[in-house]
Design a protein around this motif. Sequence first.
Motif, mmCIF file in Angstrom:
data_model
loop_
_atom_site.group_PDB
_atom_site.id
_atom_site.type_symbol
_atom_site.label_atom_id
_atom_site.label_comp_id
_atom_site.label_asym_id
_atom_site.label_seq_id
_atom_site.Cartn_x
_atom_site.Cartn_y
_atom_site.Cartn_z
ATOM 1 N N GLU A 73 0.929 -1.390 -0.154
ATOM 2 C CA GLU A 73 -0.097 -0.132 -0.143
ATOM 3 C C GLU A 73 0.906 1.339 -0.041
ATOM 4 O O GLU A 73 1.680 1.411 0.732
ATOM 5 N N CYS A 74 0.503 2.088 -0.884
ATOM 6 C CA CYS A 74 1.320 3.478 -0.922
ATOM 7 C C CYS A 74 0.876 4.145 0.417
ATOM 8 O O CYS A 74 -0.201 4.350 0.857
ATOM 9 N N GLU A 131 1.302 7.282 1.055
ATOM 10 C CA GLU A 131 0.775 8.578 0.781
ATOM 11 C C GLU A 131 -0.813 8.682 0.197
ATOM 12 O O GLU A 131 -1.454 9.391 0.775
ATOM 13 N N CYS A 132 -1.084 7.890 -0.873
ATOM 14 C CA CYS A 132 -2.556 7.681 -1.156
ATOM 15 C C CYS A 132 -3.231 6.508 -0.712
ATOM 16 O O CYS A 132 -4.368 6.734 -0.958
ATOM 17 N N TRP A 182 -2.593 0.445 -4.238
ATOM 18 C CA TRP A 182 -1.776 -0.619 -4.601
ATOM 19 C C TRP A 182 -0.418 0.019 -5.040
ATOM 20 O O TRP A 182 -0.813 0.525 -6.316
ATOM 21 N N ILE A 183 0.803 -0.266 -4.869
ATOM 22 C CA ILE A 183 1.871 0.024 -5.580
ATOM 23 C C ILE A 183 2.078 -0.898 -6.574
ATOM 24 O O ILE A 183 1.714 -2.201 -6.238
ATOM 25 N N LYS A 232 6.015 4.188 -1.744
ATOM 26 C CA LYS A 232 4.997 5.069 -2.462
ATOM 27 C C LYS A 232 4.896 4.307 -3.935
ATOM 28 O O LYS A 232 5.927 3.939 -4.562
ATOM 29 N N CYS A 233 3.646 4.488 -4.466
ATOM 30 C CA CYS A 233 3.186 4.376 -5.947
ATOM 31 C C CYS A 233 4.134 5.337 -6.596
ATOM 32 O O CYS A 233 4.442 6.250 -6.280
ATOM 33 N N CYS A 260 2.938 9.029 -6.526
ATOM 34 C CA CYS A 260 3.342 9.735 -5.412
ATOM 35 C C CYS A 260 4.699 10.210 -5.018
ATOM 36 O O CYS A 260 5.085 10.864 -4.343
ATOM 37 N N ALA A 261 5.576 9.010 -5.693
ATOM 38 C CA ALA A 261 7.052 9.099 -5.565
ATOM 39 C C ALA A 261 7.624 10.381 -6.283
ATOM 40 O O ALA A 261 8.675 10.812 -6.030
#
Length: 113
Positions: free
Chosen positions: A86-87, A89-90, A93-94, A107-108, A111-112
């Motif tokens: 799980e990311c 931040e949001c 799923w990564i 992070k995904c 978001c990265a």
Amino acid sequence: MNHPELDIEKITRQLEDTRAALIDQSYQSKESRATVMLDQQSVGRLSRMDALQGQAMAKAEEDRRQLALRRIEAALTRIGRGEFGECIECGEWISAKRLKWDPTVLKCIDCAE
């Protein structure tokens, strides 16, 4: 729930194997990080400078190993909590492909950036 597209047991073994290798490397490089003795009678000035540079490089490598170990421990903790993939931040799923490449990412890709 951990990432549904990944073999969590395989990822766990991979993380644990990497952790063991890093700990072993850390132990084996301990001597190269030791304090350089500045005995001017037995070692010339350039040799001392080389020894100090080698020590600094070994310490920097150890810092990188310790960071990697902290990231591995955090990933193993997320697996234990059922939050792996799980990311942070949001909450989405990564990508499974991204996690296979580096299971310690937080992070995904969106978001990265």
